[in-house]
Scaffold this motif. Structure first.
Motif, PDB file in Angstrom:
ATOM      1  N   ALA A 216       0.819  -1.215  -0.074  1.00  0.00           N
ATOM      2  CA  ALA A 216      -0.094  -0.022  -0.226  1.00  0.00           C
ATOM      3  C   ALA A 216       0.850   1.297  -0.166  1.00  0.00           C
ATOM      4  N   ARG A 217       2.001   1.188   0.467  1.00  0.00           N
ATOM      5  CA  ARG A 217       3.046   2.386   0.537  1.00  0.00           C
ATOM      6  C   ARG A 217       3.519   2.677  -0.734  1.00  0.00           C
ATOM      7  N   LEU A 218       3.308   1.750  -1.850  1.00  0.00           N
ATOM      8  CA  LEU A 218       3.535   2.075  -3.295  1.00  0.00           C
ATOM      9  C   LEU A 218       2.532   2.888  -4.062  1.00  0.00           C
ATOM     10  N   GLY A 219       1.229   2.828  -3.407  1.00  0.00           N
ATOM     11  CA  GLY A 219       0.302   3.722  -3.796  1.00  0.00           C
ATOM     12  C   GLY A 219      -1.176   3.233  -3.939  1.00  0.00           C
ATOM     13  N   PRO A 220      -1.350   1.991  -4.235  1.00  0.00           N
ATOM     14  CA  PRO A 220      -2.603   1.231  -4.347  1.00  0.00           C
ATOM     15  C   PRO A 220      -3.207   0.909  -3.223  1.00  0.00           C
ATOM     16  N   THR A 221      -4.733   1.000  -3.087  1.00  0.00           N
ATOM     17  CA  THR A 221      -5.279   0.015  -2.051  1.00  0.00           C
ATOM     18  C   THR A 221      -5.094  -1.301  -2.256  1.00  0.00           C
ATOM     19  N   VAL A 222      -4.578  -1.981  -1.200  1.00  0.00           N
ATOM     20  CA  VAL A 222      -4.348  -3.449  -1.510  1.00  0.00           C
ATOM     21  C   VAL A 222      -5.529  -4.359  -0.747  1.00  0.00           C
ATOM     22  N   VAL A 223      -5.650  -5.563  -1.314  1.00  0.00           N
ATOM     23  CA  VAL A 223      -6.761  -6.164  -1.058  1.00  0.00           C
ATOM     24  C   VAL A 223      -6.412  -7.672  -1.162  1.00  0.00           C
ATOM     25  N   VAL A 224      -6.067  -8.319  -0.092  1.00  0.00           N
ATOM     26  CA  VAL A 224      -5.496  -9.489   0.171  1.00  0.00           C
ATOM     27  C   VAL A 224      -6.533 -10.663   0.389  1.00  0.00           C
ATOM     28  N   LYS A 225      -6.721 -11.427  -0.671  1.00  0.00           N
ATOM     29  CA  LYS A 225      -7.586 -12.711  -0.319  1.00  0.00           C
ATOM     30  C   LYS A 225      -6.720 -13.709   0.703  1.00  0.00           C
ATOM     31  N   ASP A 226      -7.281 -14.370   1.680  1.00  0.00           N
ATOM     32  CA  ASP A 226      -6.515 -14.763   2.684  1.00  0.00           C
ATOM     33  C   ASP A 226      -7.327 -16.196   2.994  1.00  0.00           C
ATOM     34  N   GLY A 227      -7.749 -16.753   1.936  1.00  0.00           N
ATOM     35  CA  GLY A 227      -8.355 -18.294   2.102  1.00  0.00           C
ATOM     36  C   GLY A 227      -9.362 -18.457   3.247  1.00  0.00           C
ATOM     37  N   ALA A 228      -9.142 -19.197   4.030  1.00  0.00           N
ATOM     38  CA  ALA A 228     -10.219 -19.702   5.073  1.00  0.00           C
ATOM     39  C   ALA A 228     -10.383 -18.405   6.114  1.00  0.00           C
ATOM     40  N   ARG A 229      -9.453 -17.654   6.383  1.00  0.00           N
ATOM     41  CA  ARG A 229      -9.248 -16.393   7.137  1.00  0.00           C
ATOM     42  C   ARG A 229      -9.960 -15.263   6.660  1.00  0.00           C
ATOM     43  N   GLY A 230     -10.555 -15.421   5.388  1.00  0.00           N
ATOM     44  CA  GLY A 230     -11.373 -14.284   4.775  1.00  0.00           C
ATOM     45  C   GLY A 230     -10.581 -13.255   3.960  1.00  0.00           C
ATOM     46  N   ALA A 231     -10.428 -12.116   4.275  1.00  0.00           N
ATOM     47  CA  ALA A 231      -9.607 -11.265   3.375  1.00  0.00           C
ATOM     48  C   ALA A 231      -9.431 -10.019   4.179  1.00  0.00           C
ATOM     49  N   LEU A 232      -8.347  -9.152   3.864  1.00  0.00           N
ATOM     50  CA  LEU A 232      -8.127  -8.005   4.604  1.00  0.00           C
ATOM     51  C   LEU A 232      -7.897  -7.032   3.412  1.00  0.00           C
ATOM     52  N   ALA A 233      -7.951  -5.572   3.847  1.00  0.00           N
ATOM     53  CA  ALA A 233      -7.461  -4.469   2.878  1.00  0.00           C
ATOM     54  C   ALA A 233      -6.962  -3.325   3.601  1.00  0.00           C
ATOM     55  N   ARG A 234      -5.972  -2.819   3.014  1.00  0.00           N
ATOM     56  CA  ARG A 234      -5.073  -1.722   3.366  1.00  0.00           C
ATOM     57  C   ARG A 234      -5.206  -0.571   2.482  1.00  0.00           C
ATOM     58  N   ALA A 235      -5.953   0.674   2.737  1.00  0.00           N
ATOM     59  CA  ALA A 235      -5.888   1.900   2.060  1.00  0.00           C
ATOM     60  C   ALA A 235      -5.090   2.860   2.731  1.00  0.00           C
ATOM     61  N   GLY A 236      -3.924   3.421   2.327  1.00  0.00           N
ATOM     62  CA  GLY A 236      -3.421   4.138   3.415  1.00  0.00           C
ATOM     63  C   GLY A 236      -2.970   4.029   4.835  1.00  0.00           C
ATOM     64  N   THR A 237      -3.584   4.615   5.694  1.00  0.00           N
ATOM     65  CA  THR A 237      -3.731   3.835   7.168  1.00  0.00           C
ATOM     66  C   THR A 237      -4.765   3.215   7.520  1.00  0.00           C
ATOM     67  N   GLU A 238      -5.707   3.154   6.750  1.00  0.00           N
ATOM     68  CA  GLU A 238      -6.910   2.298   7.061  1.00  0.00           C
ATOM     69  C   GLU A 238      -6.707   0.796   6.723  1.00  0.00           C
TER      70      GLU A 238
END
Length: 312
Positions: A216-238
């Motif tokens: 995310a520090r390189l610019g994009p909102t990063v959305v990670v698919k994490d299998g059985a754990r669901g998913a996570l997203a990082r947008a800036g500091t959020e």
């Protein structure tokens, strides 16, 4: 604009067989499996079909061969509501083919003959399409080196016309994960959509959350698919995490691509980061209810209903 979404990338038939018990047997031994399917494949193609199923107006740009496999995938895309009028037919190179062998625990081996993928380039993406879509998505970055080298320019042009952009790199069969090639693209990418293994490989971080933060520090909102754990997203500091849905999967092929379609569709409808992530998780999970990447892709109403707490 004529299109909500332009998808750039790979399309091919998938031959999906399995589940295989134990290791594959060589030495000309024949093994019987329960299921075998000929289905539409390619990360970009499955994502395009998922987005059309969610109600978006979708166009596809890429390349196929002048062969029965190319005719099959074109027909499959059209049947699912995707505009293929700009899909290039290569007169010499064949359509890519992929064989997927699944196991009972949900893992899979993927064997791909790339065909015309390496020939796919910027000339296969007409300027009128880049100026006619609200959002541009590309997939299978490392399978198409000519397209990869020009993707930053294509994304920049789309952005100049007011579009947002997203990228799912998928795996790198060579294992190089060339950041010098990728980093210029990330500067003009609004959303990066790796799975956890890909996020680790791209970032050098061990934990998905750390990988998302680094990317995310390189610019994009990063959305990670994490299998059985669901998913996570990082947008800036959020940072946001959404758990997986309790679905008994039949076939996980293409689930990540359906996830991508859900996230993009939700963002284009104006949903916030958490709500978009929940819709994406629902789309990925529900797509596993049947064999093949597109057979069980949900509608918008089905995806939204799956995100609602039980009893509401």
């Amino acid at each position: 604009m004529p299109y909500d979404l332009l998808v750039i990338g790979d399309v091919n038939p998938d031959v999906v067989v399995g589940p295989v018990a134990g290791a594959l047997a060589f030495g000309q031994r024949e093994q019987l499996v329960e299921h075998g399917r000929l289905v539409l494949g390619g990360s970009a193609a499955i994502m395009a079909c998922g987005a059309a199923r969610l109600g978006l107006r979708v166009a596809f740009a890429g390349r196929v061969g002048d062969d029965p496999a190319g005719a099959f995938v074109r027909q499959a895309l059209v049947a699912r509501g995707v505009d293929t009028s700009h899909l290039v037919v290569d007169p010499q190179l064949p359509t890519p083919l992929t064989a997927i062998v699944t196991t009972a625990d949900g893992d899979r081996a993927i064997l791909t003959s790339p065909g015309c993928l390496a020939a796919t380039g910027p000339e296969d993406v007409p300027a009128e399409l880049l100026s006619s879509a609200r959002h541009v998505h590309s997939a299978s970055f490392f399978l198409m080196p000519r397209l990869a080298r020009s993707l930053a320019e294509l994304f920049a042009e789309a952005r100049a016309h007011g579009a947002s952009t997203s990228l799912d790199t998928n795996d790198d069969p060579a294992g190089r994960w060339d950041r010098a090639l990728l980093n210029p693209v990330l500067k003009v990418t609004d959303v990066l959509l790796p799975n956890a293994a890909e996020a680790r490989a791209l970032s050098g971080e061990d934990q998905p959350a750390d990988a998302a933060g680094a990317l995310a520090r390189l610019g994009p909102t990063v959305v990670v698919k994490d299998g059985a754990r669901g998913a996570l997203a990082r947008a800036g500091t959020e940072s946001v995490r959404v758990p997986a849905l309790p679905v008994e999967p039949v076939d996980s092929v293409g689930a990540g691509d359906s996830f991508d379609a859900g996230f993009v569709a939700a963002r284009l409808r104006g949903l916030d980061l958490r709500a978009s992530l929940a819709v994406a998780v629902a789309c990925g999970s529900l797509s596993t209810r049947a064999h093949g990447g597109t057979a069980a892709q949900p509608t918008w109403d089905e995806a939204c209903a799956a995100t609602e707490p039980k009893g509401t």
